[in-house]
Design an enzyme around this catalytic site. Structure first.
Site, PDB file in Angstrom:
ATOM      1  N   ARG A 250      14.676  -3.386  -7.336  1.00  0.00           N
ATOM      2  CA  ARG A 250      13.020  -2.971  -7.200  1.00  0.00           C
ATOM      3  C   ARG A 250      12.627  -3.165  -8.869  1.00  0.00           C
ATOM      4  O   ARG A 250      13.279  -2.925  -9.839  1.00  0.00           O
ATOM      5  CB  ARG A 250      12.485  -1.631  -6.906  1.00  0.00           C
ATOM      6  CG  ARG A 250      12.854  -1.473  -5.253  1.00  0.00           C
ATOM      7  CD  ARG A 250      12.164  -2.630  -4.411  1.00  0.00           C
ATOM      8  NE  ARG A 250      10.804  -2.316  -4.402  1.00  0.00           N
ATOM      9  CZ  ARG A 250       9.868  -1.673  -3.894  1.00  0.00           C
ATOM     10  NH1 ARG A 250      10.487  -0.597  -3.076  1.00  0.00           N
ATOM     11  NH2 ARG A 250       8.487  -1.624  -3.920  1.00  0.00           N
TER      12      ARG A 250
ATOM     13  N   ARG B 250       2.506 -11.483   6.080  1.00  0.00           N
ATOM     14  CA  ARG B 250       4.097 -11.497   5.960  1.00  0.00           C
ATOM     15  C   ARG B 250       4.724 -10.936   7.459  1.00  0.00           C
ATOM     16  O   ARG B 250       5.795 -11.063   7.640  1.00  0.00           O
ATOM     17  CB  ARG B 250       4.771 -10.776   4.818  1.00  0.00           C
ATOM     18  CG  ARG B 250       4.494 -11.587   3.668  1.00  0.00           C
ATOM     19  CD  ARG B 250       5.218 -10.844   2.438  1.00  0.00           C
ATOM     20  NE  ARG B 250       6.538 -11.362   2.453  1.00  0.00           N
ATOM     21  CZ  ARG B 250       7.412 -10.887   1.598  1.00  0.00           C
ATOM     22  NH1 ARG B 250       6.910 -10.271   0.538  1.00  0.00           N
ATOM     23  NH2 ARG B 250       8.702 -11.131   1.763  1.00  0.00           N
TER      24      ARG B 250
ATOM     25  N   PRO C 261       0.916  -1.140  -0.012  1.00  0.00           N
ATOM     26  CA  PRO C 261       0.076  -0.068  -0.071  1.00  0.00           C
ATOM     27  C   PRO C 261       0.955   1.381   0.060  1.00  0.00           C
ATOM     28  O   PRO C 261       1.616   1.448   0.680  1.00  0.00           O
ATOM     29  CB  PRO C 261      -0.849   0.115   1.312  1.00  0.00           C
ATOM     30  CG  PRO C 261      -0.818  -1.657   1.859  1.00  0.00           C
ATOM     31  CD  PRO C 261       0.709  -1.905   1.049  1.00  0.00           C
ATOM     32  N   GLU C 262       0.598   2.394  -0.893  1.00  0.00           N
ATOM     33  CA  GLU C 262       1.179   3.551  -0.877  1.00  0.00           C
ATOM     34  C   GLU C 262       0.318   4.430  -0.429  1.00  0.00           C
ATOM     35  O   GLU C 262      -0.832   4.365   0.184  1.00  0.00           O
ATOM     36  CB  GLU C 262       1.795   3.585  -2.372  1.00  0.00           C
ATOM     37  CG  GLU C 262       2.535   2.467  -2.683  1.00  0.00           C
ATOM     38  CD  GLU C 262       3.202   2.605  -4.314  1.00  0.00           C
ATOM     39  OE1 GLU C 262       3.150   3.802  -4.973  1.00  0.00           O
ATOM     40  OE2 GLU C 262       3.498   1.667  -4.922  1.00  0.00           O
TER      41      GLU C 262
ATOM     42  N   LYS D  25       2.898   6.521   4.256  1.00  0.00           N
ATOM     43  CA  LYS D  25       2.104   5.455   4.442  1.00  0.00           C
ATOM     44  C   LYS D  25       1.891   4.834   5.814  1.00  0.00           C
ATOM     45  O   LYS D  25       1.399   3.982   6.086  1.00  0.00           O
ATOM     46  CB  LYS D  25       3.207   4.418   3.585  1.00  0.00           C
ATOM     47  CG  LYS D  25       3.639   4.456   2.480  1.00  0.00           C
ATOM     48  CD  LYS D  25       4.760   3.519   1.821  1.00  0.00           C
ATOM     49  CE  LYS D  25       5.140   3.857   0.405  1.00  0.00           C
ATOM     50  NZ  LYS D  25       6.269   2.960   0.283  1.00  0.00           N
TER      51      LYS D  25
END
Ligand SMILES: [Zn+2]
Length: 285
Positions: free
Chosen positions: A272, A120, A2-3, A54
């Site tokens: 990335r 996670r 999520p950003e 965030k």
């Protein structure tokens, strides 16, 4: 992950649904996911919400703050009596129970519940005082949707390093809220090659890139954020965002560029996944 827009959507939802509610009980299923003494928040009312990048804060009437970071796979799910208009299509009722990845459950005095799920376990919820919140966020940069995210601020931070622009945009100590989705797509919209050194971005180009970042965040907010291919991000009522149908290059490797039809490339920069159009993103210095 999520950003900014995804976390803001969660905040707006909570603002609408849990403001004024009193936390009656707290169940911690994973000690790793929660920092603080639950006794300090039981019986307390949620009086406001805020967000920096965030990170999401719930402010309580005793002055303490519940700080959430969803990290990679964190989810906030809300279910209960006050959701309103209970339509059978909403998956909330099915989701609003303890699942395999549920780490913390908040129960409010009206029996509605807030679930913090995290597959996670990189995400967390912390109880902080105001001073501790300031300390915890002292190295977080300016939020992309804050008025302090000016052309001047942006350009100065870009000038301070020769790392690739792709990596620098992700640096939360400089700009808070940008993750891989909006990074890739903003560089595409700005015609900037993701490998270019940050300090080679001209003032004129920085202005274009900053505006594209802001516009993308607002566009995604309008679309309810992005539920990307991994399906990890969902709204607190279990519905999905729709900005993934508007991705420019992100997760579109091998598909035609929306502008020139060239096949979108995927490479790695700074570890990335980096998606770009080799033809459109021609600005290399
Ligand atoms: Zn193209």
């Amino acid at each position: 992950m999520p950003e900014l827009p995804e976390v803001e959507i969660v905040r707006l939802f909570l603002d609408q649904h849990i403001l004024g509610k009193t936390i009656s009980n707290l169940e911690i299923l994973s000690p790793k996911s929660f920092v603080g003494d639950p006794k300090n928040i039981e019986g307390q009312k949620i009086i406001s919400t805020s967000r920096l990048g965030k990170q999401l804060s719930l402010h309580l009437n005793n002055g303490l703050i519940l700080l959430f970071h969803l990290k990679m796979t964190g989810q906030v799910i809300y279910g209960g009596v006050s959701l309103g208009h209970p339509t059978p299509n909403l998956p909330t009722e099915a989701l609003a129970k303890v699942g395999k990845s549920t780490r913390v459950v908040f129960t409010f005095s009206d029996n509605s519940k807030l679930f913090f799920n995290d597959q996670r376990k990189f995400g967390w919820v912390k109880i902080l005082t105001k001073d501790e919140l300031v300390e915890a966020q002292k190295n977080v940069g300016v939020d992309v949707l804050s008025p302090a995210f000016t052309d001047k601020y942006f350009y100065q931070r870009l000038q301070s390093t020769s790392r690739s622009i792709k990596v620098v945009l992700l640096d939360q100590s400089k700009f808070a809220g940008i993750g891989n989705i909006y990074d890739n797509d903003a560089l595409f919209l700005s015609k900037i090659n993701p490998s270019i050194s940050s300090n080679k971005i001209t003032q004129k180009l920085a202005k274009i890139l900053r505006q594209n970042l802001i516009d993308l965040m607002n566009e995604s907010l309008f679309h309810g954020g992005s539920t990307a291919k991994d399906n990890k991000y969902i709204h607190p009522d279990g519905t999905k965002g729709e900005h993934q149908y508007h991705f420019r290059v992100y997760q579109r490797a091998g598909e035609p560029c929306l502008v020139c039809q060239t096949s979108i490339k995927r490479i790695k920069i700074g570890g990335r996944g980096t998606f770009y159009c080799s033809k459109c993103q021609h600005i290399t210095d």
